[in-house]
Design an enzyme around this catalytic site. Structure first.
Site, PDB file in Angstrom:
ATOM      1  N   GLY A 163     -11.425  -2.431   2.897  1.00 39.02           N
ATOM      2  CA  GLY A 163     -10.126  -3.072   2.681  1.00 39.02           C
ATOM      3  C   GLY A 163      -8.918  -2.196   2.927  1.00 39.02           C
ATOM      4  CG  HIS A 208      -1.089   6.286  -1.541  1.00 35.99           C
ATOM      5  ND1 HIS A 208      -1.426   5.298  -0.653  1.00 35.99           N
ATOM      6  CD2 HIS A 208      -1.040   7.443  -0.823  1.00 35.99           C
ATOM      7  CE1 HIS A 208      -1.570   5.829   0.560  1.00 35.99           C
ATOM      8  NE2 HIS A 208      -1.350   7.127   0.482  1.00 35.99           N
ATOM      9  CE1 TYR A 240       5.389   0.949  -6.710  1.00 34.19           C
ATOM     10  CE2 TYR A 240       7.760   1.221  -6.499  1.00 34.19           C
ATOM     11  CZ  TYR A 240       6.497   1.300  -5.956  1.00 34.19           C
ATOM     12  OH  TYR A 240       6.316   1.718  -4.659  1.00 34.19           O
TER      13      TYR A 240
HETATM   14  P1  NAD Z   1      -3.126  -2.769   3.905  1.00 33.97           P
HETATM   15  O1  NAD Z   1      -2.434  -3.891   3.198  1.00 33.97           O
HETATM   16  O2  NAD Z   1      -2.416  -2.057   5.000  1.00 33.97           O
HETATM   17  O3  NAD Z   1      -4.476  -3.338   4.516  1.00 33.97           O
HETATM   18  C1  NAD Z   1      -5.329  -4.132   3.745  1.00 33.97           C
HETATM   19  C2  NAD Z   1      -6.578  -4.408   4.548  1.00 33.97           C
HETATM   20  O4  NAD Z   1      -7.436  -5.149   3.694  1.00 33.97           O
HETATM   21  C3  NAD Z   1      -6.342  -5.228   5.814  1.00 33.97           C
HETATM   22  O5  NAD Z   1      -6.995  -4.593   6.905  1.00 33.97           O
HETATM   23  C4  NAD Z   1      -6.991  -6.572   5.473  1.00 33.97           C
HETATM   24  O6  NAD Z   1      -7.608  -7.186   6.612  1.00 33.97           O
HETATM   25  C5  NAD Z   1      -8.028  -6.170   4.446  1.00 33.97           C
HETATM   26  N1  NAD Z   1      -8.442  -7.223   3.527  1.00 33.97           N
HETATM   27  C6  NAD Z   1      -7.751  -8.304   3.105  1.00 33.97           C
HETATM   28  N2  NAD Z   1      -8.492  -9.033   2.247  1.00 33.97           N
HETATM   29  C7  NAD Z   1      -9.683  -8.383   2.118  1.00 33.97           C
HETATM   30  C8  NAD Z   1     -10.862  -8.637   1.370  1.00 33.97           C
HETATM   31  N3  NAD Z   1     -10.986  -9.709   0.583  1.00 33.97           N
HETATM   32  N4  NAD Z   1     -11.896  -7.762   1.477  1.00 33.97           N
HETATM   33  C9  NAD Z   1     -11.799  -6.665   2.288  1.00 33.97           C
HETATM   34  N5  NAD Z   1     -10.706  -6.384   3.022  1.00 33.97           N
HETATM   35  C10 NAD Z   1      -9.651  -7.225   2.925  1.00 33.97           C
HETATM   36  O7  NAD Z   1      -3.653  -1.787   2.778  1.00 33.97           O
HETATM   37  P2  NAD Z   1      -3.853  -0.216   2.754  1.00 33.97           P
HETATM   38  O8  NAD Z   1      -4.537   0.233   4.003  1.00 33.97           O
HETATM   39  O9  NAD Z   1      -4.457   0.070   1.434  1.00 33.97           O
HETATM   40  O10 NAD Z   1      -2.380   0.371   2.801  1.00 33.97           O
HETATM   41  C11 NAD Z   1      -1.345  -0.213   2.026  1.00 33.97           C
HETATM   42  C12 NAD Z   1      -0.571   0.737   1.149  1.00 33.97           C
HETATM   43  O11 NAD Z   1       0.013  -0.062   0.082  1.00 33.97           O
HETATM   44  C13 NAD Z   1      -1.430   1.749   0.470  1.00 33.97           C
HETATM   45  O12 NAD Z   1      -0.705   2.918   0.439  1.00 33.97           O
HETATM   46  C14 NAD Z   1      -1.617   1.253  -0.966  1.00 33.97           C
HETATM   47  O13 NAD Z   1      -1.363   2.301  -1.876  1.00 33.97           O
HETATM   48  C15 NAD Z   1      -0.507   0.254  -1.185  1.00 33.97           C
HETATM   49  N6  NAD Z   1      -0.949  -0.989  -1.872  1.00 33.97           N
HETATM   50  C16 NAD Z   1      -1.726  -0.901  -2.994  1.00 33.97           C
HETATM   51  C17 NAD Z   1      -2.143  -2.069  -3.651  1.00 33.97           C
HETATM   52  C18 NAD Z   1      -2.974  -1.934  -4.910  1.00 33.97           C
HETATM   53  O14 NAD Z   1      -2.884  -0.931  -5.606  1.00 33.97           O
HETATM   54  N7  NAD Z   1      -3.792  -2.948  -5.236  1.00 33.97           N
HETATM   55  C19 NAD Z   1      -1.774  -3.310  -3.152  1.00 33.97           C
HETATM   56  C20 NAD Z   1      -0.974  -3.361  -2.012  1.00 33.97           C
HETATM   57  C21 NAD Z   1      -0.574  -2.180  -1.377  1.00 33.97           C
END
Ligand code: NAD
Length: 228
Positions: free
Chosen positions: A170, A104, A53
């Site tokens: 996303g 989250h 983290y």
């Molecule tokens: P996920 O990784 O399961 O899914 C991401 C989705 O985004 C996919 O369906 C993918 O096709 C799509 N995607 C990829 N590039 C994209 C773009 N440029 N534009 C639009 N869509 C795009 O993510 P989730 O459903 O958010 O679940 C993952 C878990 O992990 C969540 O609980 C989240 O809290 C955490 N997470 C958070 C972050 C962050 O805070 N930035 C990053 C990674 C994971």
């Protein structure tokens, strides 16, 4: 003003350089989810969890909001907009969005590992082993790990239940209970789903837009503003 709810996932921040959960290579391969994002992982190897983290916090600090985050700031000028995000980054806030509910948690905060209500703003600062809350227990990141309850879920359901327009951006909709939100929308709510893989989703009531968030969301926002 029209009540619009936008539900965002890791994909909205992908073009800001923050990799999604399912991206291969880099962060998520080096740190398998069960070794860093569960309470059991923290009990077993707190240093590894804190390292993961702390690294993510650095990546977030160096990332900038993209055109998708910015488009929502514009949409809020013309609607009653609520953002419900699964993301722990602060890119919605740094773009200028005000009403953001983090399902989250938030990487810029730490919390006590024995009392949920003891939270601390840490910004970009790392959490080290030995950093404690005022009750003397180890600090942990303010994030919801797999297997933990999602305290903001009821609030999210209330917001979603009022939606006249609901936009998913996303999110793979694979993480529960967050993904249940899409199943609890009012019947007359107009639903959109933005994701490069939008056509793979079995979500019949959603209008699917198979494109990147930074392109598709500003376009949809323009269309919605013209129709309001
Ligand atoms: P996920 O990784 O399961 O899914 C991401 C989705 O985004 C996919 O369906 C993918 O096709 C799509 N995607 C990829 N590039 C994209 C773009 N440029 N534009 C639009 N869509 C795009 O993510 P989730 O459903 O958010 O679940 C993952 C878990 O992990 C969540 O609980 C989240 O809290 C955490 N997470 C958070 C972050 C962050 O805070 N930035 C990053 C990674 C994971």
């Amino acid at each position: 003003m029209k009540r619009i709810v936008v539900f965002t996932g890791a994909g909205i921040s992908a073009e800001s350089g923050l990799s999604t959960f399912r991206d291969h290579g880099g962060l998520w391969d080096k740190y398998p989810i069960e070794e860093v994002a569960t309470p059991e992982a923290f009990d077993k190897n707190p240093q590894k969890v804190l390292d993961f983290y702390n690294l993510r916090r650095d990546l977030v600090a160096n990332a900038q909001p993209n055109n998708a985050h910015k488009a929502l700031v514009k949409l809020a000028q013309y609607s009653e907009l609520n953002i419900i995000t699964q993301n722990i980054d602060d890119l919605h806030e740094r773009a200028g969005s005000k009403k953001v509910l983090h399902l989250h948690g938030e990487i810029t905060k730490a919390k006590s590992s024995i009392r949920e209500s003891l939270k601390y703003e840490i910004g970009t600062q790392a959490i080290a082993l030995g950093d404690t809350c005022e009750m003397g227990s180890q600090l942990r990141p303010h994030v919801v790990w797999f297997g933990e309850p999602v305290p903001m879920m009821d609030e999210a359901y209330k917001i979603a239940a009022q939606a006249e327009v609901f936009i998913v951006v996303g999110s793979s909709l694979n993480v529960y209970p967050a993904a249940h939100l899409t199943e609890q929308l009012p019947l007359n709510c107009k639903c959109y789903l933005i994701d490069p893989n939008a056509h793979d989703f079995e979500k019949d009531r959603f209008e699917k837009i198979a494109d990147k968030a930074s392109v598709a969301l500003p376009e949809l926002v323009g269309k919605l503003i013209n129709s309001l």
